[in-house]
Structures are given as C-alpha cells and as structure tokens.
Motif scaffolding. Structure first.
Motif, PDB file in Angstrom:
ATOM      1  N   PHE A 196       1.541  20.163   2.560  1.00 46.83           N
ATOM      2  CA  PHE A 196       0.505  21.029   1.973  1.00 46.83           C
ATOM      3  C   PHE A 196       0.574  20.980   0.449  1.00 46.83           C
ATOM      4  CE2 PHE A 196       2.807  24.614   0.149  1.00 46.83           C
ATOM      5  CZ  PHE A 196       4.063  24.432   0.706  1.00 46.83           C
ATOM      6  N   ALA A 197       1.755  20.563  -0.082  1.00 44.35           N
ATOM      7  CA  ALA A 197       1.939  20.502  -1.535  1.00 44.35           C
ATOM      8  C   ALA A 197       3.192  19.692  -1.851  1.00 44.35           C
ATOM      9  CB  ALA A 197       2.071  21.903  -2.126  1.00 44.35           C
ATOM     10  N   ASN A 222       1.704  20.052  -6.922  1.00 43.53           N
ATOM     11  CA  ASN A 222       0.436  19.341  -6.704  1.00 43.53           C
ATOM     12  C   ASN A 222      -0.030  19.679  -5.296  1.00 43.53           C
ATOM     13  OD1 ASN A 222       2.073  17.642  -8.651  1.00 43.53           O
ATOM     14  ND2 ASN A 222       0.067  16.652  -8.817  1.00 43.53           N
ATOM     15  N   ILE A 223      -1.235  20.234  -5.199  1.00 41.91           N
ATOM     16  CA  ILE A 223      -1.745  20.699  -3.911  1.00 41.91           C
ATOM     17  C   ILE A 223      -2.995  19.905  -3.563  1.00 41.91           C
ATOM     18  CG2 ILE A 223      -2.567  22.721  -2.630  1.00 41.91           C
ATOM     19  CD1 ILE A 223      -1.151  24.346  -5.018  1.00 41.91           C
ATOM     20  N   PRO A 224      -2.903  18.972  -2.585  1.00 40.00           N
ATOM     21  CA  PRO A 224      -4.082  18.162  -2.229  1.00 40.00           C
ATOM     22  C   PRO A 224      -5.229  19.052  -1.787  1.00 40.00           C
ATOM     23  CG  PRO A 224      -2.089  17.290  -1.191  1.00 40.00           C
ATOM     24  CD  PRO A 224      -1.724  18.629  -1.771  1.00 40.00           C
ATOM     25  N   PHE A 225      -6.438  18.731  -2.248  1.00 39.64           N
ATOM     26  CA  PHE A 225      -7.610  19.499  -1.847  1.00 39.64           C
ATOM     27  C   PHE A 225      -8.813  18.582  -1.987  1.00 39.64           C
ATOM     28  CE2 PHE A 225     -11.210  22.331  -2.494  1.00 39.64           C
ATOM     29  CZ  PHE A 225     -11.016  23.254  -1.475  1.00 39.64           C
ATOM     30  N   GLY A 226      -9.481  18.310  -0.881  1.00 38.20           N
ATOM     31  CA  GLY A 226     -10.622  17.394  -0.922  1.00 38.20           C
ATOM     32  C   GLY A 226     -10.156  16.034  -1.386  1.00 38.20           C
ATOM     33  N   ASP A 229      -6.635  16.922  -6.244  1.00 31.74           N
ATOM     34  CA  ASP A 229      -5.525  17.850  -6.067  1.00 31.74           C
ATOM     35  C   ASP A 229      -5.553  18.922  -7.148  1.00 31.74           C
ATOM     36  OD1 ASP A 229      -4.733  16.115  -8.146  1.00 31.74           O
ATOM     37  OD2 ASP A 229      -2.617  16.414  -7.699  1.00 31.74           O
ATOM     38  N   PHE A 230      -5.142  20.105  -6.734  1.00 30.77           N
ATOM     39  CA  PHE A 230      -4.874  21.151  -7.705  1.00 30.77           C
ATOM     40  C   PHE A 230      -3.489  20.912  -8.282  1.00 30.77           C
ATOM     41  CE2 PHE A 230      -8.156  23.365  -5.284  1.00 30.77           C
ATOM     42  CZ  PHE A 230      -8.905  23.909  -6.312  1.00 30.77           C
ATOM     43  N   LYS A 231      -3.364  21.140  -9.570  1.00 32.03           N
ATOM     44  CA  LYS A 231      -2.078  21.014 -10.245  1.00 32.03           C
ATOM     45  C   LYS A 231      -1.775  22.362 -10.889  1.00 32.03           C
ATOM     46  CE  LYS A 231      -3.280  16.238 -11.473  1.00 32.03           C
ATOM     47  NZ  LYS A 231      -2.256  15.433 -10.793  1.00 32.03           N
ATOM     48  N   TYR A 254      -7.703  21.009 -11.841  1.00 32.87           N
ATOM     49  CA  TYR A 254      -8.144  20.314 -10.636  1.00 32.87           C
ATOM     50  C   TYR A 254      -8.597  18.919 -11.046  1.00 32.87           C
ATOM     51  CZ  TYR A 254     -10.427  19.020  -6.307  1.00 32.87           C
ATOM     52  OH  TYR A 254     -10.761  18.361  -5.158  1.00 32.87           O
ATOM     53  N   TYR A 256     -10.234  15.452  -9.628  1.00 33.24           N
ATOM     54  CA  TYR A 256     -11.029  14.952  -8.517  1.00 33.24           C
ATOM     55  C   TYR A 256     -11.173  13.438  -8.641  1.00 33.24           C
ATOM     56  CZ  TYR A 256     -14.939  14.357  -5.313  1.00 33.24           C
ATOM     57  OH  TYR A 256     -15.735  13.950  -4.265  1.00 33.24           O
TER      58      TYR A 256
END
Lengths: 291, 291, 291
Positions: A196-197, A222-226, A229-231, A254, A256
């Motif tokens: 998840f991160a 670092n959180i993968p999203f779409g 990733d969110f950092k 973020y 992308y």
C-alpha cells in the motif's frame, strides 16, 4: 559510430515558489541534463565504460558553470567489479543519501538536503577513483579522491558505501571523509515496500570542513495511487549540535505518470525551526520528461 | 535526421605525476573530447562537410574555456580537393608536427611539444580558410587566417604543408608564418616501418612572435609487442638559439590495446637541460577509450 | 535510447565584411547551432516535447555565453494545442517578425533587425510559458514570462501572435509587452507568392524600455532562379520618432542550393540615413550546411 554512444537526458521545469522566497517563477530542482554514455564489450567478460553528463537550467538556457557537472568518468568493468576514474558522485550520496527521500531530491518538497546531507557530506568528488562490486543483492563501493581538486588541503577524500536490495527491502550505510582536516559523515537509511506504500527512514551525522557538527533524519512514504503516487515526508536537520537551532521540513506531493518517461506533478512544502529564514512555504506544478 | 550526424569522442584519464610537479593526481594529456561531424553527398562528386569538436577535462568536468576548442569547420569536398572554413588545426601541425612523436602528443611522455613545436608554431588558427588535396599518396594543404582573430596585428597568418605516405614510408614538410611580425616556423619529419619497429625523426626551427629563435628535434620508435606497442623517444628543444640553455626529454611507455577503441598504458618521462625547472620525472597509468 | 532524441544543427560561415566595419574576416550572421529535440507519443493524442538549442561561433569555436541560447523548453501537445515552458522565442518574433525578411535574418544583407524589430521587441524570453494552437491554416500563440528573469522590474512580459498561411498567402500580426514599464511593440507583415517571385512587406512600431519610440518597415522579394533564388529588399528603421534621424538598408543576394540541406551564397548590403555610422557597405560569400 552511433551505436557506441547513447544520448540521454532530462528536461524538468516547474512553475512555483521556492521556500524562503516570494518570487513566483519557473524552477528546476531536479536538475535538467544531457548525457552521453557507452559500454564497449571487449570480449572475455571485459567492458570499457564511459559517461559524461551536462547540467543546465532550462528556464534561462544557462549551462552549469562546471559544464559536465553531473559526472565524467571512464572505466573498466568485469565480473570482478567496475573501476571508474574522473568526476563522479560520492558513493555515499549515490547509494544511500539519495535513496531515502520520497521526492528523490526533486521539487520544492525535496527532503534529501535537510535529512541526509548534514555534516561533512559532499555530493561529488573531482579526480577520484572508485570501485563498485554488485553481488547477490549487495552493492559495495569505495573511492578515493585527490585533495587539491576537492577544496581541501590535507587529505585525500575517501568514501565507502554499501547497500542491499532484495524484494521489498532496501538498506544502506555510508561513511565519507573529505579532504579537509575535519569533514566526515556517516549516513544510513532503509526503505520497505508494504504494498500500500513504501516507507523510508534515514539518518545522517557528521562534521563539516569548518569543524561544525550536524545531524539530521528523514521519514518518508510513497503511496501508489492511480497512475502515480502520493509522496509525503518529514525531515529535520540540526547544523550545529552544540547550539540550539534546527530546520524542519514537511513535503507532500502527487506525481502522475503520463508515460514511463514523462510525468506531471504538484508539490507543497512547509519549513520551520529556528534556522528557517523568510517565507515558510513553497509549492510547484511541473513536468518532467526523460529521454 | 540521425543519419546526417556522427557523434564521436575520446575519454582519456591517467593517474600519475606530471613532470615539474609533485602532485600525484588524475591527468589528461591526450585531450578528452566530444565531436559531431557529417558528410553530405550532394551528387556529381560534390560533398558538404562539417565538424565541431569540444574539449573538456574529465577529471573535474570542466569544459575548455573555448568550448569547441578542437575545431569547428564547414566545407565543400570533391575530386579537386577539400575547402574548409572556420577554426581548425594549423596544417603543419596536423600533417607534420603531430605525425612524428611516438606518443602522438599523449601521456606524460609526449615529445611533440619539445621537439616539433619550437619557434613560432601554433596548433590552431581561428577564422581560417584551408585547402587540402590528396593524390597518389601525396597530401598537400595551404591555409590563410584572419590576423585580428589570431592574436596578431600585422599579417594574415599562413601555413603550408605536404606529406607523402606509401607502404612503410611517411615524410612531411611544413612552413607557417603567423599573424605577428616575426613568428614563423619550418618543420619536417619522417617515419619508416621496419617491421620490428617504426622509427621516426623530426626537426623544427623558427622564430616566435616575441622574436626569439628556437629549434628542436625528435627521435622516436614504436615497437610492436603483444597486443600493444612499446614507445620510446628523445627530444631536445632550444628555445633561444642565441643563449645557452635547452630542454631535453626522454619518454618511454607501453600501450596495451584492449580493443580497437580502448587501451591501457603506462609511461615514464625524464627531463633535463638548463631549462628544466622542478622535479625531473613524470609517470602515468591510464586508460583511453574512443567512441 | 537514440530513437527518443533527434540531433540537428546548422554550420554557417561567410567570408566578407560587415556593414560599419573595415575588417575582412569570417562571419556568421545566421547563427550556427547544435540542437537536441524529441517528441514522445504517450497515446490518447497526448505528446511530450522537448528541445534545447546551443548557439556558437564556428569562426573561433566559442560557445554563446548563454550556452542554450537558441531555446530550451519542455511541453505537452495535443489536439487542443501545445504548451511549452522554459526559454523560447517571443511568439511575435517567431510567427511574424522573422517571416518577412527575404534573407530570414541571415547574411550581411539581413533586413529583419532594421525593419521588423523597432520599438520594444525582444527576440526571446526566459522563464516563459507559451500556448500555441494551429487550426485550418491559422496559428495562434500567447505567452507570459517572469519579469525578474527578463531584465525588467515591473511587469510579467507578455506576447501574442497570429498568422495565417494558405497557398501563396501568408499574413501575420503580433503584439508584445515587455517586463519594463514602457516597452511594447506591434508588428505585422505579409508575403504573397506570385510564382515569378514572392513579395513581402512588414511594419513594426513600438516603445523601448528606455521609453523611446521607434518604427520601421521592410519590403522584400525572393525571385527563384536556377537552383536558387535572388533576394532583394529594402528596410527603414526610425529609432526615435520624435527626433530626425533614421537608418536605411538595401540588401541583395543570390543563394544557390547545392542540395536541400546545403547552399552557397553571395550578398551585398548598403546602408544610409543619419543613424548609419562608419563604412556604408558590407558583403559576403558563404556556405550554410544544415544537418
């Protein structure tokens, strides 16, 4: 002849405002670059390698005052390892300090400088010889550099680094001793991909050439999203452990990925602590293209 | 578009100590470079040519202060010869002075400067027009350069050179007349490949822009051994023929070819004569990679 | 990796004499260059673009003091248009002012500066963001630049341009407002290809950063002949409309295409008017090779 040279590079520009300033302008923290490199397979497992990397400012078209600021090396590589001579990164920077920041040193939210480079750390050495060995997930490196070409008067600069990467885990440790009488630094860090991160943590401690002690630490995710990733991260640096005063920074962003080579991003940073001078916030909206 | 440009270069670094110094460091006598060149076949035997060559110091990543220091020319070529305009080598350097040194001007043992460049010789001209003709083993060249772009006040600089290569034999002769009132030089040289070794001899004589007479000579040998060759030579330069005093240099080295493009080498030099100041010996261990 | 970078450039040198000087030497008005650019197709109609263009002087091998003086941008492109950030041409220069001169700003006979750049026109902005849209023969562009990176203290520089090209016709109009308090300019121009010749006419008017009014106009013709074209034009620039005094220039030349990429040329220019200082004539014989 073309087959013996690979051209690569990065164009990075962000519109934003840097911490400690008021000017809203175009910025480039990531370091736009143009490089030429190659590997020649000479048979018998022996290879010759070279690389030179230019850095520049795409906002105004200015070259870095040191044109090949990135690195410039020539070397030999085999099963026994890789020897390179020339200007290059300090191995501790390459293999540890630069591996922990979720922003990788890019954007206004970069945390690397605050948490991982306290003390006598340097990013690159001139006139250095380095040895790298990679085996079973372990990467080991040692290097020595000429003192007179690295700003010091006393010693040959030296650095040692080791890291280990296997599956979700990365750990690293480095020690460096600069060319001046006092400068030295130890840094260590780790990352773990929980799915998840990816969480990361690092620590640095050392003494500058001016004999000032410093230490810092960094926590990041670092959180993968779409498709991106969110950092997020937090770092603290204390440039003089004998005097009250430090510098704290929070960064979020973020990023992308439009493709494997191109991303757009937005970041926000806020600093604090007694050493933080001027406006406390920074932000950016940017594009990075790798070629 | 790529087909119209060839990228080439050289990365050369040696660890060693230069003559007249005490610092053991990384050096680059050969001149690391990155070049872009091309030939366009325009039909009817007519070709357009261009080339620009950058020089830099891989030890510290610094570009030469004159970025395209190597050369930068555009020209037309046909059966009738090759005309080029721009910055380029003096034809005497290219076709004679640089052909005699067994070290080719590379490494701490280079003899070219001592034996072949005495008097008013210059390596390159700015703002020059040159004409080259090659026929039946003969190479002939003439060039003229603007005075105001070559440090002089009086004359357009001019140079003429001729050489002949056939089988084991090479002979060359050059004359140049610089842009200042007094500078001029004559150089001549020869090589012969006896099989067990190529022996070379050269001579230079002239007057500098400061109206100082000088002369020099060079004797050298390349002796094939294994995948490389031993190089050995002796040169004497007398920078002022009216005053006692000269500079003598012995150079020896072994250059081992790892491939057609990459070699490692070790060299030793010792200097003497009344003009030799400071430590008398130099040496190096290096790698040169061409791409 | 090579497929993601296109290398291109221009080598231009002319032998001649510039207007207002007496020195017969090598010159380069066209601006020799080396560029690296690329377009990445990211799918869904979206593309990433980058380009960096170096300028240099092939006569003496010197790089422009601003190394990537041509431009340096990164951007995104789609059916909706093209956004680029970095250093780039002012859109009025690119789309109008540079389209009218029959010499395209090249050679001693160039008329662009006299007729089309009067008032507060600038050729390039640093730290700018630009938007381009091309549709049905129309090209529209708008850009805004940081004031502190463009020599001004007051405003963000802005420029707008539009042109239309269809069959034999080209018309263009531009407005720009620099970063200083007073500088601004309007320019307009047109070309029509009558078959036997392309005739062009342009006009510029504006105010410099020093609050001086200026205006200019340009009339030109390109007349195809053999494998090349005759170029002829006349331009007048009045740098201060409140004071008597102006600068007039006539230029003529023949440019012969040896191939699509290479031409040789000869040009002659004569200047007059009360602002013309020194020798009134200039000429050149040159070669231009594009790669």
């Amino acid at each position: 002849a073309q087959s013996s040279v690979t051209i690569y590079g990065k164009l990075n520009i962000e519109a934003g405002k840097a911490v400690a300033t008021t000017d809203k302008t175009l910025l480039d923290v990531a370091g736009s670059r143009l490089g030429f490199k190659g590997v020649e397979d000479m048979g018998g497992g022996l290879k010759a390698t070279f690389g030179i990397e230019h850095r520049f400012s795409p906002q105004d078209g200015q070259a870095n005052a040191r044109f090949w600021n990135g690195y410039s090396t020539v070397g030999l590589m085999g099963d026994w390892g890789h020897i390179r001579m020339g200007r290059d990164y300090v191995v501790g920077f390459l293999m540890v300090q630069n591996q922990i920041d979720p922003f990788g040193g890019d954007t206004q939210a970069a945390l690397r400088g605050v948490g991982m480079l306290q003390g006598g750390a340097r990013v690159r050495y001139n006139s250095q010889i380095e040895y790298h060995l990679s085996t079973n997930g372990f990467n080991l490196a040692a290097q020595v550099a000429d003192s007179t070409n690295n700003g010091g008067n006393d010693n040959r600069a030296m650095a040692f680094a080791a890291n280990y990467a296997a599956g979700p885990l990365f750990v690293g440790l480095a020690y460096e001793n600069g060319s001046a009488a006092d400068d030295k630094q130890i840094s260590l860090g780790a990352r773990y991909n929980f799915g998840f991160a990816t969480l990361s943590a690092g620590y640095s401690k050392g003494t500058t050439a001016a004999n000032v002690d410093g230490k810092g630490y960094l926590l990041g995710a670092n959180i993968p999203f779409g498709a991106g990733d969110f950092k997020v991260g937090y770092a603290v640096g204390d440039a003089n452990t004998a005097v009250a005063g430090n510098y704290k920074k929070v960064g979020v962003g973020y990023h992308y990925n439009l493709s494997k080579r191109t991303k757009v991003f937005a970041d926000y940073a806020k600093v604090g602590g007694t050493d933080a001078i001027g406006p406390k916030t920074g932000y950016d909206f940017g594009i990075q293209h790798n070629f």
